[in-house]
Design a protein around this motif. Structure first.
Motif, PDB file in Angstrom:
ATOM      1  N   TRP A   1      -3.286  -0.616  -1.762  1.00 18.71           N
ATOM      2  CA  TRP A   1      -3.428   0.106  -3.022  1.00 18.71           C
ATOM      3  C   TRP A   1      -2.337  -0.285  -4.017  1.00 18.71           C
ATOM      4  O   TRP A   1      -2.517  -0.131  -5.224  1.00 18.71           O
ATOM      5  N   SER A   2      -1.211  -0.789  -3.522  1.00 19.56           N
ATOM      6  CA  SER A   2      -0.148  -1.249  -4.415  1.00 19.56           C
ATOM      7  C   SER A   2      -0.583  -2.468  -5.222  1.00 19.56           C
ATOM      8  O   SER A   2      -0.005  -2.772  -6.261  1.00 19.56           O
ATOM      9  N   TYR A   3      -1.607  -3.184  -4.723  1.00 24.06           N
ATOM     10  CA  TYR A   3      -2.173  -4.306  -5.456  1.00 24.06           C
ATOM     11  C   TYR A   3      -3.388  -3.878  -6.270  1.00 24.06           C
ATOM     12  O   TYR A   3      -3.582  -4.332  -7.396  1.00 24.06           O
ATOM     13  N   VAL A   4      -4.218  -3.019  -5.674  1.00 19.69           N
ATOM     14  CA  VAL A   4      -5.494  -2.671  -6.297  1.00 19.69           C
ATOM     15  C   VAL A   4      -5.285  -1.926  -7.609  1.00 19.69           C
ATOM     16  O   VAL A   4      -5.871  -2.269  -8.651  1.00 19.69           O
ATOM     17  N   LYS A   5      -4.447  -0.890  -7.608  1.00 21.56           N
ATOM     18  CA  LYS A   5      -4.268  -0.070  -8.810  1.00 21.56           C
ATOM     19  C   LYS A   5      -3.742  -0.859 -10.004  1.00 21.56           C
ATOM     20  O   LYS A   5      -4.327  -0.818 -11.088  1.00 21.56           O
ATOM     21  N   PRO A   6      -2.645  -1.602  -9.870  1.00 26.84           N
ATOM     22  CA  PRO A   6      -2.182  -2.377 -11.031  1.00 26.84           C
ATOM     23  C   PRO A   6      -3.149  -3.476 -11.437  1.00 26.84           C
ATOM     24  O   PRO A   6      -3.234  -3.825 -12.623  1.00 26.84           O
TER      25      PRO A   6
ATOM     26  N   PRO B   1      14.745  13.269  -4.174  1.00 32.64           N
ATOM     27  CA  PRO B   1      14.407  12.357  -5.274  1.00 32.64           C
ATOM     28  C   PRO B   1      14.775  10.909  -4.989  1.00 32.64           C
ATOM     29  O   PRO B   1      14.074   9.988  -5.430  1.00 32.64           O
ATOM     30  N   TRP B   2      15.839  10.679  -4.223  1.00 30.93           N
ATOM     31  CA  TRP B   2      16.202   9.299  -3.903  1.00 30.93           C
ATOM     32  C   TRP B   2      15.180   8.661  -2.970  1.00 30.93           C
ATOM     33  O   TRP B   2      14.871   7.475  -3.100  1.00 30.93           O
ATOM     34  N   ALA B   3      14.654   9.428  -2.046  1.00 31.60           N
ATOM     35  CA  ALA B   3      13.596   8.900  -1.178  1.00 31.60           C
ATOM     36  C   ALA B   3      12.361   8.539  -2.001  1.00 31.60           C
ATOM     37  O   ALA B   3      11.719   7.504  -1.754  1.00 31.60           O
ATOM     38  N   SER B   4      12.037   9.381  -2.984  1.00 32.06           N
ATOM     39  CA  SER B   4      10.901   9.086  -3.863  1.00 32.06           C
ATOM     40  C   SER B   4      11.119   7.796  -4.631  1.00 32.06           C
ATOM     41  O   SER B   4      10.193   7.007  -4.830  1.00 32.06           O
ATOM     42  N   MET B   5      12.353   7.566  -5.082  1.00 32.51           N
ATOM     43  CA  MET B   5      12.664   6.344  -5.814  1.00 32.51           C
ATOM     44  C   MET B   5      12.513   5.112  -4.920  1.00 32.51           C
ATOM     45  O   MET B   5      11.957   4.089  -5.340  1.00 32.51           O
ATOM     46  N   ILE B   6      12.974   5.199  -3.676  1.00 35.30           N
ATOM     47  CA  ILE B   6      12.872   4.052  -2.765  1.00 35.30           C
ATOM     48  C   ILE B   6      11.416   3.752  -2.444  1.00 35.30           C
ATOM     49  O   ILE B   6      11.010   2.580  -2.375  1.00 35.30           O
ATOM     50  N   VAL B   7      10.607   4.786  -2.250  1.00 37.27           N
ATOM     51  CA  VAL B   7       9.179   4.581  -2.007  1.00 37.27           C
ATOM     52  C   VAL B   7       8.536   3.874  -3.204  1.00 37.27           C
ATOM     53  O   VAL B   7       7.710   2.967  -3.039  1.00 37.27           O
ATOM     54  N   ALA B   8       8.920   4.272  -4.412  1.00 41.28           N
ATOM     55  CA  ALA B   8       8.389   3.616  -5.609  1.00 41.28           C
ATOM     56  C   ALA B   8       8.795   2.144  -5.663  1.00 41.28           C
ATOM     57  O   ALA B   8       7.997   1.289  -6.065  1.00 41.28           O
ATOM     58  N   LEU B   9      10.018   1.831  -5.251  1.00 39.76           N
ATOM     59  CA  LEU B   9      10.451   0.432  -5.218  1.00 39.76           C
ATOM     60  C   LEU B   9       9.673  -0.364  -4.186  1.00 39.76           C
ATOM     61  O   LEU B   9       9.388  -1.553  -4.393  1.00 39.76           O
ATOM     62  N   VAL B  10       9.311   0.268  -3.060  1.00 41.94           N
ATOM     63  CA  VAL B  10       8.480  -0.406  -2.060  1.00 41.94           C
ATOM     64  C   VAL B  10       7.128  -0.790  -2.667  1.00 41.94           C
ATOM     65  O   VAL B  10       6.612  -1.894  -2.430  1.00 41.94           O
ATOM     66  N   HIS B  11       6.558   0.106  -3.476  1.00 42.20           N
ATOM     67  CA  HIS B  11       5.284  -0.189  -4.129  1.00 42.20           C
ATOM     68  C   HIS B  11       5.447  -1.170  -5.284  1.00 42.20           C
ATOM     69  O   HIS B  11       4.475  -1.832  -5.680  1.00 42.20           O
TER      70      HIS B  11
END
Length: 307
Positions: A61-66, A133-143
């Motif tokens: 989904w990290s590829y499909v959505k964008p 919030p830092w965990a959320s930021m790292i997850v966003a960087l993974v995506h």
């Protein structure tokens, strides 16, 4: 002191504190994500598992959505409105901005909901609140990484070659974006714990972020309309505008082998070429992060009661 039969719990001695013991509720503040790296990794894994639980595509989904987002914008603006005629390598230009606003939207939105979304953990056991919030930021960087790989591949197809300039522009833009968005995210996370309306305002901001920075259009178009006014300077001082332009410098502006005339186009020039108002972006991002950290630290002890 006795620890049983209604007596007070024994507090750690100074020697124990020196060895790393801390009384319950005491933590390292904004340094918690660095000192509690093990807990942070656990939260990141939990976020990823929860997000893709029951999903057939998972990280795809990290590829499909964008990809879908890019195709829609490219057809609507690049083909129908013919922006691709006036903007060389418009596909690279467009996707350079899309990855910026996608990362901004995911970090900002996830950080805002990080406290309320982990209500069971926040209200029942003690964990340093900064980790959420830092965990959320790292997850966003993974995506963000898969999108970055697609951007690199597309830029290479148009003749882009890596250079010190592009690496510096990319690194500077990423730092400004993450620091600024985390500052905003900690502010809204603290406010959202008390007022759930905040996350709806954040959704509105994320929705219009694509149009408030030169993602779909050239910045020269904005200057033609409002240049020389205070609105023009406010537009330029928008950290998202600064980051998008830095990503354009990194991946689009210097692609002369396959796209002739890109670097020579005078409409691409801006203040402090080639990095524009990077210093203002760093300053605004730093101040926003400082404000977010202070507000979050002052609010976190009320999270359990507010949830």
């Amino acid at each position: 002191m006795s620890t049983g039969g209604g007596g007070s719990a024994r507090l750690p001695s100074r020697a124990e504190q020196a060895e790393g013991w801390r009384a319950p509720g005491q933590d390292a503040g904004w340094l918690n994500p660095l000192r509690e790296r093990f807990l942070l990794r656990l939260l990141v894994r939990k976020e990823l598992r929860v997000r893709y639980r029951g999903s057939a595509l998972g990280m795809l989904w990290s590829y499909v959505k964008p990809a879908v987002q890019f195709i829609v914008f490219y057809i609507a603006l690049g083909v129908f409105l013919q922006l691709n005629r006036d903007t060389p390598a418009y596909a690279v230009y467009l996707f350079s901005g899309i990855v910026v606003v996608n990362l901004f939207g995911e970090v900002f939105g996830n950080a805002t909901r990080s406290i309320t979304g982990n209500q069971a953990l926040v209200s029942k056991i003690y964990l340093p609140s900064e980790l959420f919030p830092w965990a959320s930021m790292i997850v966003a960087l993974v995506h963000f990484l898969p999108q970055l790989l697609v951007l690199l591949a597309g830029a290479l197809l148009f003749g882009w070659l890596p250079s010190a300039t592009s690496a510096l522009a990319f690194g500077m833009g990423l730092v400004i974006l993450v620091v600024f968005t985390m500052g905003l995210g900690m502010i809204t996370a603290a406010l959202n714990a008390a007022f759930r309306d905040v996350e709806n305002f954040v959704d509105l901001i994320v929705m219009v972020a694509t149009w408030l920075s030169p993602v779909l259009y050239r910045i020269s178009m904005v200057e033609e309309v409002i240049g020389g006014t205070i609105w023009w300077w406010l537009y330029q001082l928008n950290p998202l505008t600064i980051v998008v332009e830095l990503f354009h410098v990194a991946f689009w502006r210097y692609t002369p082998p396959a796209v002739q005339g890109v670097a020579a186009d005078p409409s691409l020039a801006g203040p402090g070429e080639p990095f524009g108002l990077w210093w203002a972006g760093l300053l605004i991002a730093g101040l926003t992060f400082l404000l977010g950290t202070v507000l979050f630290e002052r609010s976190k002890r009320r999270f359990a009661q507010e949830l």
